[in-house]
Motif scaffolding. Structure first.
Motif, short mmCIF file in Angstrom:
data_model
loop_
_atom_site.label_atom_id
_atom_site.label_comp_id
_atom_site.label_asym_id
_atom_site.label_seq_id
_atom_site.Cartn_x
_atom_site.Cartn_y
_atom_site.Cartn_z
N MET A 1 -6.15 -4.02 -2.66
CA MET A 1 -6.01 -2.75 -3.35
C MET A 1 -4.53 -2.36 -3.39
O MET A 1 -3.83 -2.48 -2.41
CB MET A 1 -6.82 -1.69 -2.60
N LYS A 2 -4.10 -1.90 -4.53
CA LYS A 2 -2.69 -1.57 -4.72
C LYS A 2 -2.39 -0.20 -4.12
O LYS A 2 -3.16 0.74 -4.26
CB LYS A 2 -2.39 -1.56 -6.21
N GLN A 3 -1.24 -0.09 -3.44
CA GLN A 3 -0.82 1.18 -2.85
C GLN A 3 0.39 1.70 -3.62
O GLN A 3 1.26 0.94 -4.03
CB GLN A 3 -0.46 0.99 -1.38
N PHE A 4 0.43 3.01 -3.78
CA PHE A 4 1.51 3.67 -4.48
C PHE A 4 2.26 4.58 -3.52
O PHE A 4 1.66 5.22 -2.66
CB PHE A 4 0.97 4.51 -5.65
#
Length: 94
Positions: A1-4
């Motif tokens: 999952m991509k984190q911002f």
């Protein structure tokens, strides 16, 4: 999952495509005007020249955005405000 990451520098300056909002608006006005120009006078020379002009405008606006002091011609306020006498003449009576 991509984190911002959280953008915390929102008060610094809003940038769109590397340009401040006013410069971006000028760029988009130029792009829309050049599209209209291409539509109504369709030729290869016009298309190439419009792309070149828009490219040069984008480069100039990004350069001005990185170096805002290039358009700063005159200082509005003095560096220091002082009540010190500026001359050695004595105007009051002793």
């Amino acid at each position: 999952m991509k984190q911002f990451e959280v953008y915390r520098n929102i008060r610094k300056r809003a940038l769109i495509m590397g340009l401040p909002v006013s410069s971006f608006a000028l760029m988009m006005t130029s792009v829309i005007g050049s599209l209209l120009f291409i539509i109504f006078s369709f030729s290869l020379k016009v298309i190439i020249s419009v792309f070149a002009i828009n490219g040069k405008l984008y480069i100039a606006l990004t350069h001005l955005a990185k170096h805002p002091t290039l358009l700063h011609f005159k200082r509005v306020f003095p560096k220091a405000i002082s009540n010190k006498k500026t001359s050695f003449l004595d105007y009051d009576d002793h």
